[in-house]
Scaffold this motif. Structure first.
Motif, PDB file in Angstrom:
ATOM      1  N   ALA A 190      14.023  45.624 -21.771  1.00 20.01           N
ATOM      2  CA  ALA A 190      14.032  45.170 -23.163  1.00 20.01           C
ATOM      3  C   ALA A 190      15.094  45.881 -23.992  1.00 20.01           C
ATOM      4  N   CYS A 191      15.527  47.059 -23.545  1.00 21.23           N
ATOM      5  CA  CYS A 191      16.510  47.797 -24.339  1.00 21.23           C
ATOM      6  C   CYS A 191      17.857  47.078 -24.380  1.00 21.23           C
ATOM      7  N   PHE A 192      18.146  46.246 -23.380  1.00 11.24           N
ATOM      8  CA  PHE A 192      19.405  45.502 -23.389  1.00 11.24           C
ATOM      9  C   PHE A 192      19.434  44.477 -24.511  1.00 11.24           C
ATOM     10  N   ASP A 193      18.264  43.952 -24.875  1.00 15.24           N
ATOM     11  CA  ASP A 193      18.194  43.031 -26.010  1.00 15.24           C
ATOM     12  C   ASP A 193      18.489  43.756 -27.318  1.00 15.24           C
ATOM     13  N   LYS A 194      18.158  45.026 -27.366  1.00 14.31           N
ATOM     14  CA  LYS A 194      18.337  45.822 -28.587  1.00 14.31           C
ATOM     15  C   LYS A 194      19.771  46.327 -28.743  1.00 14.31           C
ATOM     16  N   VAL A 195      20.360  46.875 -27.668  1.00 13.97           N
ATOM     17  CA  VAL A 195      21.649  47.573 -27.809  1.00 13.97           C
ATOM     18  C   VAL A 195      22.794  46.885 -27.068  1.00 13.97           C
ATOM     19  N   GLY A 196      22.519  45.788 -26.364  1.00 12.60           N
ATOM     20  CA  GLY A 196      23.574  45.112 -25.622  1.00 12.60           C
ATOM     21  C   GLY A 196      23.701  45.639 -24.204  1.00 12.60           C
ATOM     22  N   PHE A 197      24.700  45.134 -23.497  1.00 12.34           N
ATOM     23  CA  PHE A 197      24.904  45.482 -22.092  1.00 12.34           C
ATOM     24  C   PHE A 197      25.937  46.599 -21.949  1.00 12.34           C
ATOM     25  N   PHE A 198      26.224  46.978 -20.708  1.00 13.19           N
ATOM     26  CA  PHE A 198      27.240  47.994 -20.454  1.00 13.19           C
ATOM     27  C   PHE A 198      28.592  47.516 -20.979  1.00 13.19           C
ATOM     28  N   ASN A 199      29.372  48.446 -21.496  1.00  6.37           N
ATOM     29  CA  ASN A 199      30.691  48.143 -22.051  1.00  6.37           C
ATOM     30  C   ASN A 199      31.664  47.855 -20.913  1.00  6.37           C
ATOM     31  N   GLU A 200      32.046  46.615 -20.766  1.00 11.04           N
ATOM     32  CA  GLU A 200      32.884  46.204 -19.640  1.00 11.04           C
ATOM     33  C   GLU A 200      34.348  46.614 -19.804  1.00 11.04           C
ATOM     34  N   GLU A 201      34.707  47.126 -20.971  1.00 10.52           N
ATOM     35  CA  GLU A 201      36.073  47.621 -21.179  1.00 10.52           C
ATOM     36  C   GLU A 201      36.266  49.010 -20.572  1.00 10.52           C
ATOM     37  N   LEU A 202      35.165  49.718 -20.345  1.00 11.99           N
ATOM     38  CA  LEU A 202      35.236  51.062 -19.783  1.00 11.99           C
ATOM     39  C   LEU A 202      35.160  51.007 -18.256  1.00 11.99           C
ATOM     40  N   LYS A 203      35.837  51.930 -17.601  1.00 13.23           N
ATOM     41  CA  LYS A 203      35.833  51.981 -16.137  1.00 13.23           C
ATOM     42  C   LYS A 203      35.064  53.181 -15.595  1.00 13.23           C
TER      43      LYS A 203
END
Length: 291
Positions: A190-203
């Motif tokens: 449920a936390c992904f609904d709150k704060v979003g997913f992993f930042n795909e710009e970062l490696k």
């Protein structure tokens, strides 16, 4: 306290050319003492026999194993694809090189269900390596007991408010990731609904950036036990990034400046403001020029 004591856990394994270790990885998942789980495999177009091995496990096991072919677009996109296809209430990452202790999910889900508003539970981890080298010993010494690198926080088994981590004076100090790699973490989906997913710009820093994003809103649990093993070898993404001298500190600090500044310790706020506040950073550069 959360009431469902046997919720479905999605053990998420993002893969790419992982044939060397994937069997050991999957075996550790299937051996879990906690029995209400599924495996989510998201594969980034492997060219070895990773998928053949995974499909063989799928044909021979009653445990639900769901396999998804993913168009490669960086490791963050593959991690996120796992989460998006997961059916469980909780996400347990397991990287293709790593292994879980038999009681890993059991202990982490127990901590997760012990209180309300917990988004993340983490634990200590062992290292797996084929040959001990000076570089490896240095890595172990620096990145072993990550939970001991806080200044005021004395991390022991239990649950604390995530904002306590952000308020610590050592939040910005190395090592930047004081929680651990995704294999050492259990997440409430449920936390992904709150704060979003992993930042795909970062490696490289996408895991610790995500951990910090949870901290203003949730409690964090720590299990004082070694519940997983993180494999060190030259072909893993972190080693490749290091060989390419990838350093995302400036990008990470800029994210913290824009999103976490009010929560941070005074010294951390000042450090980021000197770096990124338009007027302050200009004054610092002028002072350096004339001294």
């Amino acid at each position: 306290m959360k009431t469902d004591n046997r919720p479905l856990v999605s053990i998420c394994i993002p893969t790419y050319n992982g044939a060397s270790y994937i069997e050991e990885c999957i075996n550790s998942a299937l051996a879990q003492s906690y029995n209400n789980f599924e495996l989510i495999i998201s594969d980034d177009a492997s060219s070895d026999n990773t998928l053949a091995i995974v499909n063989d496990y799928k044909s021979k096991n009653d445990i639900p194993i769901h396999i998804f072919n993913h168009q490669p677009n960086g490791i963050g996109a593959n991690w996120n694809n796992c989460v998006k296809h997961a059916n469980g209430d909780y996400i347990k990452f397991l990287f293709q090189d790593d292994i879980l202790e038999r009681d890993c999910v059991e202990k982490q889900i127990g901590m997760m269900l012990s209180d309300t508003n917990i988004a993340m539970v983490y634990a200590k981890r062992h290292f797996i390596y084929e040959k001990e080298t000076p570089q490896l010993l240095e890595f172990k010494n620096v990145y072993g007991a990550l939970h001991n690198y806080w200044f005021n926080l004395k991390i022991s088994e239990g649950v604390i408010d995530g904002k306590e981590y952000l308020r610590d004076r050592n939040f910005l100090n190395a090592p930047k990731n004081k929680i651990g790699e995704p294999t050492s973490v259990l997440l409430d989906k449920a936390c992904f609904d709150k704060v979003g997913f992993f930042n795909e710009e970062l490696k490289q820093a996408l895991d610790c950036e995500f951990w910090s994003r949870l901290m203003p809103f949730y409690k964090i649990g720590f299990v004082d036990a070694y519940l997983s093993s993180f494999r060190l070898h030259s072909a893993q993404a972190s080693a490749i990034n290091k060989s390419e001298k990838l350093n995302e500190t400036e990008v990470l600090y800029n994210i913290y400046y824009n999103t976490l500044l009010p929560y941070l310790h005074k010294e951390c706020r000042q450090k980021l403001q000197k770096r990124f506040h338009p007027l302050l950073s200009r004054l610092v550069k002028l002072k350096a020029k004339f001294t």
